[in-house]
Design a protein around this motif. Structure first.
Motif, PDB file in Angstrom:
ATOM      1  N   SER A  21       1.011  -1.403   0.288  1.00 32.14           N
ATOM      2  CA  SER A  21      -0.183   0.381   0.139  1.00 32.14           C
ATOM      3  C   SER A  21       0.915   1.183  -0.337  1.00 32.14           C
ATOM      4  N   CYS A  22       0.339   2.151  -0.825  1.00 31.85           N
ATOM      5  CA  CYS A  22       1.592   3.607  -0.841  1.00 31.85           C
ATOM      6  C   CYS A  22      -0.065   4.529  -0.186  1.00 31.85           C
ATOM      7  N   SER A  71      -3.182  -1.221  -8.313  1.00 29.15           N
ATOM      8  CA  SER A  71      -5.211  -0.269  -8.082  1.00 29.15           C
ATOM      9  C   SER A  71      -5.069   0.629  -7.597  1.00 29.15           C
ATOM     10  N   ARG A  72      -5.556   1.851  -6.957  1.00 30.73           N
ATOM     11  CA  ARG A  72      -5.979   2.703  -6.512  1.00 30.73           C
ATOM     12  C   ARG A  72      -6.768   3.227  -6.321  1.00 30.73           C
ATOM     13  N   ASP A  73      -7.023   3.684  -5.013  1.00 31.03           N
ATOM     14  CA  ASP A  73      -8.592   4.426  -4.697  1.00 31.03           C
ATOM     15  C   ASP A  73      -8.494   5.767  -4.428  1.00 31.03           C
ATOM     16  N   ASN A  74      -9.290   6.912  -5.150  1.00 32.44           N
ATOM     17  CA  ASN A  74      -8.936   8.491  -5.351  1.00 32.44           C
ATOM     18  C   ASN A  74      -9.164   8.575  -4.511  1.00 32.44           C
ATOM     19  N   ALA A  75     -10.687   8.206  -4.000  1.00 34.01           N
ATOM     20  CA  ALA A  75     -11.139   9.101  -2.472  1.00 34.01           C
ATOM     21  C   ALA A  75     -10.662   9.433  -1.365  1.00 34.01           C
ATOM     22  N   LYS A  76      -9.509   7.804  -1.020  1.00 32.73           N
ATOM     23  CA  LYS A  76      -8.871   7.995   0.264  1.00 32.73           C
ATOM     24  C   LYS A  76      -7.179   8.073  -0.658  1.00 32.73           C
ATOM     25  N   GLN A  77      -6.760   8.284  -1.103  1.00 29.15           N
ATOM     26  CA  GLN A  77      -5.554   8.680  -1.981  1.00 29.15           C
ATOM     27  C   GLN A  77      -4.679   7.615  -1.718  1.00 29.15           C
ATOM     28  N   MET A  78      -4.667   6.697  -2.006  1.00 27.11           N
ATOM     29  CA  MET A  78      -3.886   4.578  -2.088  1.00 27.11           C
ATOM     30  C   MET A  78      -3.388   4.571  -2.879  1.00 27.11           C
ATOM     31  N   LEU A  79      -3.014   3.714  -2.921  1.00 23.85           N
ATOM     32  CA  LEU A  79      -2.419   3.418  -4.236  1.00 23.85           C
ATOM     33  C   LEU A  79      -1.867   1.752  -3.651  1.00 23.85           C
ATOM     34  N   TYR A  80      -1.679   0.817  -4.523  1.00 22.75           N
ATOM     35  CA  TYR A  80      -1.755  -0.450  -4.057  1.00 22.75           C
ATOM     36  C   TYR A  80      -1.536  -1.753  -5.745  1.00 22.75           C
ATOM     37  N   LEU A  81      -0.524  -2.059  -4.661  1.00 25.78           N
ATOM     38  CA  LEU A  81       0.489  -3.246  -5.463  1.00 25.78           C
ATOM     39  C   LEU A  81      -0.037  -4.939  -4.837  1.00 25.78           C
ATOM     40  N   GLU A  82      -0.405  -5.695  -5.889  1.00 23.37           N
ATOM     41  CA  GLU A  82      -0.311  -6.789  -5.455  1.00 23.37           C
ATOM     42  C   GLU A  82       0.188  -7.824  -6.104  1.00 23.37           C
TER      43      GLU A  82
END
Length: 118
Positions: A21-22, A71-82
């Motif tokens: 997570s970022c 993937s990303r969640d723009n509402a939470k300002q999060m970036l993910y790497l699976e």
């Protein structure tokens, strides 16, 4: 100011999986392409993969294609790497930054260490 906080790394056996997570802040996240990078000891930082601001575009390093998902969640300002089917050569510190094929900002987070070993 621009800030990146990476998390989720750890020690995993070959063939295992991890989700990184970022948390990003200090810039217009929802309109920014975002990318993951990694740096192994003694090597230069390299691009792992990126995602467009609208979530429809992806770009990948050949070495991780088919194994990693971003993937990303723009509402939470999060970036993910699976990361799946991890290999010893995936061992590195992983970082996120804005931009597509090159980092947009000079500042980097502390990274999160991924170690793939039996």
């Amino acid at each position: 100011q621009v800030q990146f906080v990476e998390s989720g790394g750890g020690l995993v056996q070959p063939g295992g999986s991890l989700r990184l997570s970022c948390a990003a802040s200090g810039f217009n996240f929802h309109s920014s392409d975002m990318s993951w990078y990694r740096q192994a000891p003694g090597k230069e930082r390299e691009l792992v993969g990126g995602i467009s601001s609208d979530e429809y575009g992806r770009n990948w390093a050949d070495s991780v294609k088919g194994r990693f998902t971003i993937s990303r969640d723009n509402a939470k300002q999060m970036l993910y790497l699976e990361m799946n089917n991890l290999k010893p050569e995936d061992t590195a510190a992983y970082y996120c930054n804005a931009g597509d094929w090159s980092p947009k900002f000079d500042s980097w987070g502390q990274g999160t260490q991924v170690t793939v070993s039996s």
